[in-house]
Design a protein around this motif. Structure first.
Motif, PDB file in Angstrom:
ATOM      1  N   LEU A 119       4.964   8.750  28.085  1.00  0.00           N
ATOM      2  CA  LEU A 119       3.812   7.861  28.090  1.00  0.00           C
ATOM      3  C   LEU A 119       2.602   8.626  27.582  1.00  0.00           C
ATOM      4  O   LEU A 119       2.237   9.667  28.137  1.00  0.00           O
ATOM      5  CB  LEU A 119       3.537   7.335  29.506  1.00  0.00           C
ATOM      6  N   ILE A 120       2.006   8.142  26.511  1.00  0.00           N
ATOM      7  CA  ILE A 120       0.793   8.747  25.972  1.00  0.00           C
ATOM      8  C   ILE A 120      -0.313   7.704  26.036  1.00  0.00           C
ATOM      9  O   ILE A 120      -0.283   6.709  25.312  1.00  0.00           O
ATOM     10  CB  ILE A 120       0.994   9.234  24.522  1.00  0.00           C
ATOM     11  N   GLN A 121      -1.257   7.939  26.929  1.00  0.00           N
ATOM     12  CA  GLN A 121      -2.354   6.995  27.135  1.00  0.00           C
ATOM     13  C   GLN A 121      -3.672   7.628  26.711  1.00  0.00           C
ATOM     14  O   GLN A 121      -4.092   8.641  27.254  1.00  0.00           O
ATOM     15  CB  GLN A 121      -2.431   6.584  28.615  1.00  0.00           C
ATOM     16  N   THR A 142     -18.583  16.309  15.359  1.00  0.00           N
ATOM     17  CA  THR A 142     -17.353  16.555  16.120  1.00  0.00           C
ATOM     18  C   THR A 142     -16.808  15.254  16.682  1.00  0.00           C
ATOM     19  O   THR A 142     -17.498  14.564  17.453  1.00  0.00           O
ATOM     20  CB  THR A 142     -17.612  17.543  17.272  1.00  0.00           C
ATOM     21  N   ALA A 143     -15.584  14.916  16.276  1.00  0.00           N
ATOM     22  CA  ALA A 143     -14.876  13.741  16.807  1.00  0.00           C
ATOM     23  C   ALA A 143     -13.874  14.223  17.850  1.00  0.00           C
ATOM     24  O   ALA A 143     -13.045  15.087  17.568  1.00  0.00           O
ATOM     25  CB  ALA A 143     -14.161  12.999  15.683  1.00  0.00           C
ATOM     26  N   THR A 144     -13.967  13.667  19.050  1.00  0.00           N
ATOM     27  CA  THR A 144     -13.124  14.122  20.157  1.00  0.00           C
ATOM     28  C   THR A 144     -12.287  12.976  20.694  1.00  0.00           C
ATOM     29  O   THR A 144     -12.805  11.876  20.937  1.00  0.00           O
ATOM     30  CB  THR A 144     -13.989  14.698  21.300  1.00  0.00           C
ATOM     31  N   CYS A 145     -11.003  13.242  20.849  1.00  0.00           N
ATOM     32  CA  CYS A 145     -10.084  12.268  21.455  1.00  0.00           C
ATOM     33  C   CYS A 145      -9.359  12.951  22.608  1.00  0.00           C
ATOM     34  O   CYS A 145      -8.829  14.051  22.452  1.00  0.00           O
ATOM     35  CB  CYS A 145      -9.081  11.745  20.431  1.00  0.00           C
ATOM     36  N   THR A 146      -9.351  12.325  23.744  1.00  0.00           N
ATOM     37  CA  THR A 146      -8.611  12.857  24.897  1.00  0.00           C
ATOM     38  C   THR A 146      -7.555  11.851  25.315  1.00  0.00           C
ATOM     39  O   THR A 146      -7.802  10.640  25.327  1.00  0.00           O
ATOM     40  CB  THR A 146      -9.554  13.142  26.083  1.00  0.00           C
ATOM     41  N   PHE A 147      -6.371  12.354  25.621  1.00  0.00           N
ATOM     42  CA  PHE A 147      -5.292  11.480  26.082  1.00  0.00           C
ATOM     43  C   PHE A 147      -4.460  12.212  27.129  1.00  0.00           C
ATOM     44  O   PHE A 147      -4.456  13.443  27.204  1.00  0.00           O
ATOM     45  CB  PHE A 147      -4.401  11.030  24.918  1.00  0.00           C
ATOM     46  N   VAL A 148      -3.790  11.433  27.934  1.00  0.00           N
ATOM     47  CA  VAL A 148      -2.929  12.001  28.971  1.00  0.00           C
ATOM     48  C   VAL A 148      -1.487  11.839  28.532  1.00  0.00           C
ATOM     49  O   VAL A 148      -1.088  10.796  28.002  1.00  0.00           O
ATOM     50  CB  VAL A 148      -3.166  11.318  30.336  1.00  0.00           C
ATOM     51  N   LEU A 149      -0.705  12.887  28.717  1.00  0.00           N
ATOM     52  CA  LEU A 149       0.705  12.887  28.320  1.00  0.00           C
ATOM     53  C   LEU A 149       1.570  12.954  29.563  1.00  0.00           C
ATOM     54  O   LEU A 149       1.489  13.908  30.343  1.00  0.00           O
ATOM     55  CB  LEU A 149       1.001  14.083  27.416  1.00  0.00           C
ATOM     56  N   ASP A 150       2.384  11.922  29.766  1.00  0.00           N
ATOM     57  CA  ASP A 150       3.331  11.891  30.871  1.00  0.00           C
ATOM     58  C   ASP A 150       4.718  12.021  30.282  1.00  0.00           C
ATOM     59  O   ASP A 150       5.233  11.099  29.646  1.00  0.00           O
ATOM     60  CB  ASP A 150       3.200  10.584  31.664  1.00  0.00           C
ATOM     61  N   GLU A 151       5.329  13.201  30.445  1.00  0.00           N
ATOM     62  CA  GLU A 151       6.652  13.457  29.885  1.00  0.00           C
ATOM     63  C   GLU A 151       7.691  12.541  30.514  1.00  0.00           C
ATOM     64  O   GLU A 151       7.716  12.343  31.718  1.00  0.00           O
ATOM     65  CB  GLU A 151       7.069  14.916  30.135  1.00  0.00           C
ATOM     66  N   GLY A 152       8.550  11.950  29.661  1.00  0.00           N
ATOM     67  CA  GLY A 152       9.658  11.160  30.179  1.00  0.00           C
ATOM     68  C   GLY A 152      10.652  12.048  30.894  1.00  0.00           C
ATOM     69  O   GLY A 152      10.917  13.175  30.493  1.00  0.00           O
ATOM     70  N   LYS A 153      11.198  11.558  32.000  1.00  0.00           N
ATOM     71  CA  LYS A 153      12.155  12.341  32.782  1.00  0.00           C
ATOM     72  C   LYS A 153      13.563  12.001  32.330  1.00  0.00           C
ATOM     73  O   LYS A 153      14.021  10.878  32.496  1.00  0.00           O
ATOM     74  CB  LYS A 153      11.980  12.053  34.274  1.00  0.00           C
ATOM     75  N   ALA A 154      14.209  13.003  31.740  1.00  0.00           N
ATOM     76  CA  ALA A 154      15.561  12.764  31.219  1.00  0.00           C
ATOM     77  C   ALA A 154      16.541  12.478  32.328  1.00  0.00           C
ATOM     78  O   ALA A 154      17.453  11.705  32.198  1.00  0.00           O
ATOM     79  CB  ALA A 154      16.028  13.976  30.414  1.00  0.00           C
TER      80      ALA A 154
END
Length: 353
Positions: free
Chosen positions: A308-310, A58-70
């Motif tokens: 922002l995707i970190q 099992t390969a696992t990747c975690t990332f945080v998604l910060d939606e851009g504010k229009a």
């Protein structure tokens, strides 16, 4: 006339249940050898399964998604700009193509999975497509021999693929969605997304995870900002065009003045060419200033809208492996074989003739 006699079904009492239980137990004791034989057989089957069953990586990747504010802090600026006739595009809008959890569904799309499958990886200095590694690991070409498609390949552009090639990719994508890929949010209150790829081949699991995350996140960012980026590019071309016109107009003014360096003040007709050029310069300057203003505001909007995707954790080798232990498999098979045999014998005793 006598009433017909009615017979009511006999109700089982607790005493009858206990008697039947004792009868079954006594019967099973006489069949202990059969139960033991099938128990041992079940244990052997469990042990065999443990040897045959491939481990799952099992390969696992975690990332945080910060939606851009229009809108964000630009909403007031955009409102004032609209009064001046300035259109900031998405600055005043509140929605986008993708919002919230939609990126999770994007990970499951056939298009994204196809792009990843057709991407190239390097293993031991040898290049190969991910789809070719998937087919090789599962031995699919042996199964395809009866359909005469065991020599099919997936080189070249996907747009030129045949109906059979597209069909195979669709089937593989469905299988990956169902058995290999898992997208989840560990905490619904947070914006952390977890991508899991579970497969019997460690290299495929890691490479597929890496390329899927990169492909989907890049597509998400480009699509999210596509409208505003198009607006920025248009304004940039307009600014460059007007700037060229302005430079030519400035050159025209200088040429008109140089043509008549000591013009007679009483002959005002001589000043007309230079005055016309000056009007062109003033008009071009005003237009250029407005375009540059719009361009800078659109660039600010673009930065605001870009999500922002970190990445927090990337899959690293060795991956987490899941496999059944040989001793555990043998014990489970032993008890399962003994239990099923006892159940069959007891049922036959109770309901058999």
């Amino acid at each position: 006339m006598d009433k017909p006699e009615t017979t009511e079904p006999d109700e089982l009492s607790l005493k009858d249940v206990l008697l039947k239980y004792k009868l079954v137990v006594k019967y099973l004791k006489t069949k202990i050898l059969i139960i033991a034989v099938f128990g041992v057989l079940g244990g052997a089957l469990g042990l065999t399964y443990a040897f045959i069953k491939k481990p799952v990586y099992t390969a696992t990747c975690t990332f945080v998604l910060d939606e851009g504010k229009a809108g964000g802090g630009l909403s007031q600026v955009a409102g004032l700009a609209s009064l001046a006739g300035i259109d900031l595009g998405g600055a005043t809008g509140g929605g986008g193509v993708f919002q919230g959890d939609n990126i999770m569904e994007l990970y499951k799309s056939r298009n994204m999975i196809e792009k990843v499958l057709l991407s190239e990886i390097t293993v031991n200095n040898n290049k190969q497509l991910l789809i070719d590694r998937y087919i090789k690991v599962l031995g699919l070409r042996r199964k395809w021999k009866q359909d005469d498609i065991d020599t099919i390949n997936f080189q070249g552009a996907s747009g030129s693929f045949s109906r059979k090639q597209d069909s195979i990719i669709t089937d593989i994508a469905k299988t990956i969605n169902k058995k290999v890929l898992k997208i989840s949010k560990p905490d619904k209150k947070l914006t952390i997304i977890e991508v899991d790829i579970s497969f019997v081949d460690e290299i495929f699991a890691k490479e597929f995870n890496d390329k899927l995350v990169t492909t989907v996140n890049d597509f998400y960012i480009k699509t999210k900002t596509k409208k505003t980026l198009t607006n920025v590019n248009i304004l940039q071309r307009q600014a460059d065009s007007v700037k060229n016109v302005l430079n030519n107009s400035l050159g025209g003014v200088a040429s008109s003045i140089d043509a008549i360096p000591n013009a007679n003040p009483l002959q005002t007709i001589l000043k007309v060419p230079s005055q016309r050029k000056q009007i062109d310069v003033q008009a071009s300057s005003a237009i250029y200033a407005e375009i540059v203003k719009n361009l800078e505001l659109s660039k600010i909007t673009l930065r605001q809208e870009a999500p922002l995707i970190q990445v927090i954790d990337n899959p690293v080798l060795p991956l987490v492996v899941t496999k059944i232990g040989k001793i555990a498999a043998a014990i489970i098979g032993l008890f399962l074989g003994a239990f099923l045999t006892s159940l069959v014998l007891a049922t036959k005793k109770l309901f058999g003739n």
